[in-house]
Design an enzyme around this catalytic site. Structure first.
Site, PDB file in Angstrom:
ATOM      1  N   TYR A 223       0.836  -1.208   0.000  1.00  0.00           N
ATOM      2  CA  TYR A 223       0.000   0.000   0.000  1.00  0.00           C
ATOM      3  C   TYR A 223       0.868   1.254   0.000  1.00  0.00           C
ATOM      4  O   TYR A 223       0.439   2.307  -0.437  1.00  0.00           O
ATOM      5  CB  TYR A 223      -0.955  -0.022   1.192  1.00  0.00           C
ATOM      6  CG  TYR A 223      -2.128   0.915   1.042  1.00  0.00           C
ATOM      7  CD1 TYR A 223      -2.997   0.796  -0.039  1.00  0.00           C
ATOM      8  CD2 TYR A 223      -2.377   1.902   1.991  1.00  0.00           C
ATOM      9  CE1 TYR A 223      -4.076   1.647  -0.177  1.00  0.00           C
ATOM     10  CE2 TYR A 223      -3.463   2.745   1.859  1.00  0.00           C
ATOM     11  CZ  TYR A 223      -4.303   2.624   0.776  1.00  0.00           C
ATOM     12  OH  TYR A 223      -5.367   3.471   0.638  1.00  0.00           O
TER      13      TYR A 223
ATOM     14  N   LYS B  67      -3.475   8.444   3.506  1.00  0.00           N
ATOM     15  CA  LYS B  67      -4.792   8.168   4.086  1.00  0.00           C
ATOM     16  C   LYS B  67      -4.823   8.480   5.583  1.00  0.00           C
ATOM     17  O   LYS B  67      -5.862   8.878   6.120  1.00  0.00           O
ATOM     18  CB  LYS B  67      -5.185   6.709   3.837  1.00  0.00           C
ATOM     19  CG  LYS B  67      -5.523   6.392   2.394  1.00  0.00           C
ATOM     20  CD  LYS B  67      -6.777   7.091   1.917  1.00  0.00           C
ATOM     21  CE  LYS B  67      -7.218   6.566   0.564  1.00  0.00           C
ATOM     22  NZ  LYS B  67      -8.433   7.242   0.050  1.00  0.00           N
TER      23      LYS B  67
END
Length: 262
Positions: free
Chosen positions: A163, A170
């Site tokens: 990720y 995020k």
């Protein structure tokens, strides 16, 4: 015996007006949200990235009778134009759904420690600061009972393999949600982040070994499956509606319980 259909005036979001950013195709989270919001009676304006996206998005927008406006948040003036057009079309705004995220592919596939300042900044601008900019533009049009919802992922809380750069971005997005909730709360505006489990969207396809990530989530989640766009949309519709009037500043998971075991 089936229940009779509700009259439009009885639907939970009847009379509510909303802007949904980030529809890419029929498999995008933004589209799942738009379908749920429309089904509950909301009037919508949708956005897609640009003219290249229109062949996939325009037919979807037409099924809802929703205007579709191009918006690339990296292009000066396009976000302002989108909000102005949405307000003019709908006569105001009661909720806004922010479902846009992007990072340069090379940065996404590399280590965070090797990320460039320029790539990190672009990912932050598109995926995080755009929410703050959107909130600023919409603030004059949002009143008591209105809501702003964005989309995040568990990689903000846990270091998820592959990720990469999007994890810190995020995390910043979730922090931004909390600050916006405080700053807009006095006006009665609520702000949330929805955190879905992995779903096979075009954006997710850029994540390396994403199929493995989905397989792990399906195998280890308490519900032993992935979530659907319908479930993500249903949660989002609840959050912008009257049933969630006492909630704000939260990151709310819809991931078949995966976050509870990781």
């Amino acid at each position: 015996m089936s229940r009779p259909a509700l009259a439009d005036s009885m639907l939970p979001l009847s009379g509510r007006r909303g802007l949904v950013l980030g529809v890419a195709n029929a498999h995008s989270i933004a589209w799942g949200c738009a379908e749920a919001l429309h089904a509950q009676g909301a009037a919508l304006v949708l956005s897609c990235l640009n003219e290249k996206a229109r062949p996939w998005v325009q037919p979807l927008a037409d099924t809802l009778g929703a205007p579709l406006i191009d918006c690339n948040v990296e292009v000066e003036g396009e976000l302002e134009h989108l909000v102005a057009q949405a307000v003019e079309t709908l006569g105001g705004l009661d909720f806004v759904i922010h479902s846009i995220a992007w990072a340069p592919l090379a940065e996404l596939h590399g280590r965070v420690i090797d990320s460039s300042a320029a790539g990190f900044a672009r990912a932050m601008t598109v995926s995080c600061h755009s929410l703050a900019a959107l909130a600023r533009l919409c603030e004059p049009h949002l009143g008591a009972g209105s809501a702003l919802v964005t989309m995040t992922y568990h990689g903000a809380e846990e270091a998820i393999p592959h990720y990469g750069l999007m994890g810190p971005v995020k995390a910043a997005l979730e922090s931004t949600v909390r600050y916006l909730a405080v700053e807009l709360g006095a006006k009665g505006v609520r702000v949330h982040a929805v955190s879905p489990g992995p779903v096979p969207t075009r954006a997710a396809s850029g994540i390396e070994d994403f199929d493995d990530l989905m397989a792990t989530a399906a195998a280890e989640s308490p519900l032993r499956r992935l979530v659907t766009l319908d479930e993500i949309g249903a949660l989002t519709a609840f959050l912008v509606g009257p049933g969630a009037s006492g909630m704000t500043g939260q990151t709310i998971y819809v991931d078949a319980g995966f976050h509870a075991v990781r």
